[in-house]
Design a protein around this motif. Structure first.
Motif, mmCIF file in Angstrom:
data_model
loop_
_atom_site.group_PDB
_atom_site.id
_atom_site.type_symbol
_atom_site.label_atom_id
_atom_site.label_comp_id
_atom_site.label_asym_id
_atom_site.label_seq_id
_atom_site.Cartn_x
_atom_site.Cartn_y
_atom_site.Cartn_z
ATOM 1 N N LEU A 285 0.827 -1.206 0.000
ATOM 2 C CA LEU A 285 0.000 0.000 0.000
ATOM 3 C C LEU A 285 0.866 1.263 0.000
ATOM 4 N N ALA A 286 1.987 1.206 0.743
ATOM 5 C CA ALA A 286 2.888 2.361 0.782
ATOM 6 C C ALA A 286 3.566 2.569 -0.571
ATOM 7 N N ASP A 287 3.918 1.470 -1.261
ATOM 8 C CA ASP A 287 4.494 1.592 -2.606
ATOM 9 C C ASP A 287 3.505 2.256 -3.564
ATOM 10 N N ARG A 288 2.228 1.996 -3.347
ATOM 11 C CA ARG A 288 1.202 2.512 -4.267
ATOM 12 C C ARG A 288 0.738 3.918 -3.905
ATOM 13 N N TYR A 289 0.513 4.165 -2.596
ATOM 14 C CA TYR A 289 -0.115 5.423 -2.191
ATOM 15 C C TYR A 289 0.830 6.385 -1.475
ATOM 16 N N GLY A 290 2.067 5.976 -1.228
ATOM 17 C CA GLY A 290 3.012 6.860 -0.561
ATOM 18 C C GLY A 290 3.236 6.465 0.885
ATOM 19 N N ARG A 291 4.473 6.665 1.362
ATOM 20 C CA ARG A 291 4.838 6.242 2.712
ATOM 21 C C ARG A 291 4.085 7.043 3.775
ATOM 22 N N ARG A 292 4.109 8.373 3.652
ATOM 23 C CA ARG A 292 3.534 9.210 4.702
ATOM 24 C C ARG A 292 2.062 8.900 4.936
ATOM 25 N N SER A 293 1.311 8.701 3.865
ATOM 26 C CA SER A 293 -0.129 8.467 4.000
ATOM 27 C C SER A 293 -0.415 7.212 4.813
ATOM 28 N N ILE A 294 0.341 6.138 4.550
ATOM 29 C CA ILE A 294 0.083 4.885 5.249
ATOM 30 C C ILE A 294 0.608 4.938 6.684
ATOM 31 N N ILE A 295 1.725 5.624 6.917
ATOM 32 C CA ILE A 295 2.222 5.793 8.298
ATOM 33 C C ILE A 295 1.179 6.525 9.135
ATOM 34 N N TRP A 296 0.658 7.614 8.593
ATOM 35 C CA TRP A 296 -0.352 8.412 9.300
ATOM 36 C C TRP A 296 -1.589 7.570 9.610
ATOM 37 N N LEU A 297 -2.075 6.855 8.598
ATOM 38 C CA LEU A 297 -3.278 6.042 8.773
ATOM 39 C C LEU A 297 -3.040 4.908 9.766
#
Length: 408
Positions: A285-297
């Motif tokens: 998911l991080a590869d697809r949508y970006g690291r920061r977004s998935i860390i935050w979520l």
């Protein structure tokens, strides 16, 4: 030119056999380490330990790994040493034997310290192998590596329920077989690692590496520094909360809900199994949508479940625990990859630093939380820790990573 270089990186081969090999070793390594927390209910009764002493056992193992891992990572950046991969498991093997035969609290501390040394060698160097084998799928590669460890950790409660409740701490000797298997696999990985290091680098690799680190190249030194500080706070919130569950949730269930030792272990297994599943999904998911977004979520998204957990009945508490484990677990592998991209060229140091922080904060958290539980109650401590995932809001202040743009 930049687009062509990004295309070259995007087609880099991911070496899945090596990723699966180090994931299996991570599973075996963390299975052996999970025997420590799995034995807590047994050791507390047989050796008459306090909650504070239980916390100190976790502290001794985790702090040893915490202090040594950045040193091992920094050393591997200067001069990679593939042969230390199987050597690290030898220390874990020594700790397993010592734990099985330990007659008192002091000997247990020595045994878990040896296991901490094994982890200090294993994690940063194996994370470096995952980075080399990742190709363009760094999030996926780190998740494959991490999910093995999470699965291994999840087996601890089963070992308590099925094995240790019946035959006691001597049952840990069975895990010498796991250690022998891990040493053999690490010898295979070490050969691949050595061959990879001996291969000449293509002339364009420097440019490709620069193109792959657009996150770092777009930031000033001060922004990189503060981003690293935020990542440290996020690791703190995640791993102290995790330690409250892995070290004390079973005691909470026994004391507040009246469940048996054996029954409580299945609740802990459910949490850890959910954590393993969440780890596997987080990287892609991080590869697809970006690291920061998935860390935050991942971290902030855990808060509704963690806060509800200590105020629920037994069934709902178990459900909240599983949901918290699934959501929270995806964060760490992504944090490691994000930090590696902030400091390109220092993969070993970054891996060692963050794995060291994870172990250190988990161990320190276990010790402090044990003292708090002794001074107040397990229930108070669980309610206090429930709010730690709210620190995930700090991820908003991380720089946006550019994975999606680079993949375009």
């Amino acid at each position: 030119m930049a687009r062509a270089e990004r295309k070259t990186m995007s087609t880099a081969a991911t070496v899945f056999p090596i990723l699966f090999a180090i994931s299996i070793v991570h599973l075996l390594n963390d299975t052996m380490q999970s025997t420590v927390s799995a034995l807590f209910p047994i050791l507390k009764d047989s050796l008459q330990l306090t909650y504070g002493q239980i916390g100190l056992i976790a502290f001794a193992m985790n702090m040893t790994a915490s202090v040594l891992q950045p040193i091992v990572g920094w050393s591997s950046d200067l001069k990679p040493r593939p042969l230390i991969l199987p050597i690290g498991v030898v220390f874990t093997l020594a700790g397993v034997v010592g734990l099985a035969l330990a007659p008192n609290f002091a000997t247990i501390l020595l045994a878990v310290t040896a296991m901490g040394v094994g982890s200090a060698i294993f994690h940063p160097e194996s994370s470096r192998v995952a980075y080399l084998a990742a190709g363009a799928q760094r999030g996926l590669a780190q998740s494959i590596f991490q999910v093995g460890g999470n699965i291994g950790s999840s087996l601890g409660p089963i070992m308590t329920a099925v094995l240790f409740v019946h035959i006691g701490q001597g049952g840990v000797l069975w895990f010498t077989i796991a250690a022998a298997a891990a040493i053999a696999i690490q010898a295979y990985v070490a050969r691949w690692y050595g061959n990879r290091l001996s291969q000449p680098r293509p002339a364009a690799s420097g440019r490709a590496r620069q193109a792959g680190s657009t996150l770092a190249s777009s930031l000033s030194g001060s922004r990189i520094f503060w981003a690293m500080v935020i990542l440290v706070f996020l690791v703190f919130s995640k791993h102290v909360y995790m330690s409250s569950i892995t070290s004390f949730y079973t005691f909470y269930l026994i004391g507040d809900y009246g469940v048996s030792v054996q029954h409580s272990q299945w609740f802990l297994f459910a949490f850890l199994a959910a954590s393993a599943a969440g780890t596997f999904f987080g990287g892609p998911l991080a590869d697809r949508y970006g690291r920061r977004s998935i860390i935050w979520l991942s971290i902030l998204g855990t808060a509704p479940f963690s806060i509800a957990l200590p105020y629920s009945n037994l069934v709902v508490s178990g459900i909240m625990c599983v949901c918290a484990g699934f959501v929270l677990s995806s964060a760490f592998s992504i944090i490691v990859v994000y930090a590696q991209e902030l400091l390109p060229g220092k993969v070993g140091l970054v891996s060692g630093l963050f794995f060291g922080l994870a172990f250190g904060l988990g161990g320190l958290g276990s010790a402090v939380l044990g003292w708090i539980a002794d001074a107040t109650s397990i229930a108070f401590m669980m309610k206090m820790c429930a709010y730690l995932p709210l620190l995930g809001v700090m991820a908003i202040f991380l720089p946006k990573d550019r994975n999606r743009e680079a993949a375009a």
